[in-house]
Write a protein that holds these residues in place. Structure first.
Motif, short mmCIF file in Angstrom:
data_model
loop_
_atom_site.label_atom_id
_atom_site.label_comp_id
_atom_site.label_asym_id
_atom_site.label_seq_id
_atom_site.Cartn_x
_atom_site.Cartn_y
_atom_site.Cartn_z
N UNK A 1 0.81 -1.18 0.00
CA UNK A 1 0.00 0.00 0.00
C UNK A 1 0.86 1.25 0.00
N UNK A 2 0.19 2.35 0.14
CA UNK A 2 0.88 3.63 0.06
C UNK A 2 0.42 4.54 1.19
N UNK A 3 1.38 5.16 1.86
CA UNK A 3 1.09 6.16 2.87
C UNK A 3 1.30 7.53 2.22
N UNK A 4 1.00 8.62 2.92
CA UNK A 4 1.27 9.93 2.31
C UNK A 4 2.74 10.15 1.99
N UNK A 5 3.64 9.40 2.62
CA UNK A 5 5.07 9.62 2.45
C UNK A 5 5.79 8.61 1.56
N UNK A 6 5.23 7.40 1.44
CA UNK A 6 5.97 6.36 0.71
C UNK A 6 5.11 5.13 0.45
N UNK A 7 5.63 4.28 -0.42
CA UNK A 7 5.05 2.94 -0.62
C UNK A 7 5.56 2.10 0.55
N UNK A 8 4.67 1.32 1.15
CA UNK A 8 5.05 0.60 2.37
C UNK A 8 4.98 -0.91 2.20
N UNK A 9 5.72 -1.60 3.04
CA UNK A 9 5.72 -3.06 3.07
C UNK A 9 4.88 -3.60 4.24
N UNK A 10 4.23 -2.71 4.95
CA UNK A 10 3.48 -3.08 6.15
C UNK A 10 2.24 -3.91 5.79
N UNK A 11 1.97 -4.92 6.61
CA UNK A 11 0.80 -5.77 6.47
C UNK A 11 0.01 -5.69 7.77
N UNK A 12 -1.22 -5.23 7.68
CA UNK A 12 -2.10 -5.16 8.85
C UNK A 12 -3.20 -6.21 8.71
N UNK A 13 -3.45 -6.91 9.81
CA UNK A 13 -4.40 -8.02 9.81
C UNK A 13 -5.52 -7.70 10.80
N UNK A 14 -6.75 -7.83 10.32
CA UNK A 14 -7.91 -7.61 11.19
C UNK A 14 -8.51 -8.95 11.57
N UNK A 15 -8.67 -9.19 12.88
CA UNK A 15 -9.26 -10.41 13.41
C UNK A 15 -10.73 -10.13 13.71
N UNK A 16 -11.62 -10.76 12.95
CA UNK A 16 -13.06 -10.51 13.13
C UNK A 16 -13.60 -11.09 14.42
N UNK A 17 -12.91 -12.07 15.00
CA UNK A 17 -13.37 -12.67 16.24
C UNK A 17 -13.04 -11.76 17.43
N UNK A 18 -11.81 -11.26 17.47
CA UNK A 18 -11.39 -10.43 18.60
C UNK A 18 -11.62 -8.94 18.35
N UNK A 19 -11.96 -8.59 17.12
CA UNK A 19 -12.17 -7.20 16.75
C UNK A 19 -10.90 -6.37 16.97
N UNK A 20 -9.74 -7.00 16.66
CA UNK A 20 -8.44 -6.37 16.89
C UNK A 20 -7.60 -6.37 15.62
N UNK A 21 -6.73 -5.36 15.52
CA UNK A 21 -5.75 -5.29 14.44
C UNK A 21 -4.40 -5.75 14.97
N UNK A 22 -3.62 -6.41 14.10
CA UNK A 22 -2.25 -6.77 14.43
C UNK A 22 -1.40 -6.61 13.17
N UNK A 23 -0.09 -6.61 13.37
CA UNK A 23 0.80 -6.47 12.22
C UNK A 23 1.31 -7.84 11.81
N UNK A 24 1.28 -8.12 10.51
CA UNK A 24 1.79 -9.38 9.96
C UNK A 24 3.20 -9.22 9.43
N UNK A 25 3.71 -10.29 8.89
CA UNK A 25 5.05 -10.27 8.29
C UNK A 25 5.10 -9.24 7.16
N UNK A 26 6.17 -8.48 7.11
CA UNK A 26 6.32 -7.43 6.09
C UNK A 26 6.42 -8.04 4.69
N UNK A 27 5.80 -7.37 3.72
CA UNK A 27 5.85 -7.82 2.33
C UNK A 27 7.26 -7.59 1.78
N UNK A 28 7.88 -8.61 1.19
CA UNK A 28 9.25 -8.45 0.70
C UNK A 28 9.43 -7.33 -0.32
#
Length: 175
Positions: A1-28
């Motif tokens: 994805x893209x932030x206002x400053x750069x293209x990012x490798x960040x992976x965000x994961x949403x858990x529908x059971x816990x209603x929580x976000x966590x960070x996954x392994x970075x995209x190479x």
């Protein structure tokens, strides 16, 4: 994805059971304007635009259970703004922009052997569109033809043969 400053490798994961976000392994390979689809426990992410503005042919798969990435065979062409979809257990990539022109090819990823096979073409090349399945029919909605935005809808029949035809519906501006 893209932030206002750069293209990012960040992976965000949403858990529908816990209603929580966590960070996954970075995209190479950090990219924006890529497409992806879920197939066999993996999210396949194809093409995209790198931080320097170049279009890439990189394909990577995120293993949901293992929280890790693996490299898959590259696309035949570098593409951004393409559409990806899983259909009947197969992965398809449709259209896109190669950095110079808008493309109309339809590619299928052959898992056994790990290669890309051309399956046909769109009735009009397009990029940056919406791709969706409704009742076993794939619809390609809107997008960009390299000069202007499109308000048309195309219908694809994927299978042993690909049949492309304009859909019998039209988008109404503003709706």
């Amino acid at each position: 994805g893209e932030t206002p400053n750069r293209v990012t490798d960040r992976v965000d994961i949403y858990d529908t059971v816990t209603n929580q976000w966590s960070e996954g392994a970075r995209k190479p390979t950090p990219v924006s304007e890529a497409c992806g689809a879920y197939l066999g426990g993996k999210i396949i992410v194809a093409g995209g635009k790198k931080g320097d503005g170049t279009v890439t042919n990189v394909v990577e798969a995120y293993d949901v259970e293992e929280d890790r990435w693996e490299k898959l065979p590259e696309l035949p062409n570098a593409l951004a703004g393409a559409g990806c979809i899983e259909y009947r257990g197969d992965f398809y990539l449709v259209g896109g922009w190669d950095g110079e022109k808008v493309r109309g090819e339809i590619w299928q990823f052959i898992i056994i052997g790990g290669n890309w096979q051309i399956k046909g073409g769109l009735d009009e090349p397009r990029a940056y569109f919406s791709l969706s399945e409704v009742r076993e029919t794939i619809y390609v909605v809107g997008g960009w033809d390299g000069n202007k935005g499109l308000s048309s809808v195309s219908r694809l029949s994927l299978g042993s043969n690909i049949l492309n035809s304009p859909a019998d519906i039209q988008l109404v501006e503003g709706r």
